[in-house]
Scaffold this active site. Structure first.
Site: not given
Ligand code: THU
Length: 158
Positions: A75, A115
């Site tokens: 995000e 985020c």
């Molecule tokens: N992550 C995201 O990119 N967006 C989310 O809404 C939740 C978590 C990513 C962070 C990390 O790279 C992986 O997912 C595991 O937490």
């Protein structure tokens, strides 16, 4: 003293076909963006798609690092890129999708606190409420403002 209750309203859909053409397009862009994830540590691949006020869609995916905190969620990757490259346009909606073990997650991935805070700031700057689409293969959630996933939003812009 008063006791108060906060209510959160959201829409729930079972499949992409139930969404408007615009929403479906954004959700599909988030799914496509997952392929840009670099997540060798969590193996949780996330894609995000942001729509700008002119209709343009900008995507991002999570990027991890051996020094874990140096990574960034999908995000924020999408929002920061969108604003850095389009400072004169505002963002109006965002969609998120995630893949685990090679499969699109059944339940939608929900944005982390950081985020949500970044979404809150750009929503404020945009001057309008954002649509948020959390895409899961079995369940799609649609919210009509960031406030609904971040009650008591912190803002110093008031
Ligand atoms: N992550 C995201 O990119 N967006 C989310 O809404 C939740 C978590 C990513 C962070 C990390 O790279 C992986 O997912 C595991 O937490």
């Amino acid at each position: 003293m008063t006791k108060n209750v906060l209510e959160i309203e959201y829409e729930r859909y079972e499949s992409l076909n139930e969404l408007s053409v615009e929403d479906r397009e954004l959700a599909e862009a988030a799914v496509k963006a997952v392929s840009g994830a670099y997540a060798p540590y969590s193996k949780f691949n996330v894609g995000a798609a942001v729509r700008l006020s002119d209709g343009q869609i900008i995507t991002g995916a999570n990027q991890e690092n051996a020094a874990y905190p140096s990574g960034l969620c999908a995000e924020r990757t999408a929002m920061f890129y969108a604003n850095a490259n389009n400072p004169d346009k505002s963002m109006v909606s965002i969609a998120i999708a995630a893949v685990k073990d090679g499969q699109l997650c059944g339940r939608p991935a929900t944005p982390c606190g950081q985020c949500r805070q970044v979404m809150a700031e750009y929503q404020k700057v945009s001057g309008r409420k954002w649509t948020i689409l959390l895409y899961g293969k079995k369940k799609i959630i649609k919210l009509s403002q960031v406030d609904d996933i971040l009650p008591f939003i912190f803002t110093n812009l008031d």
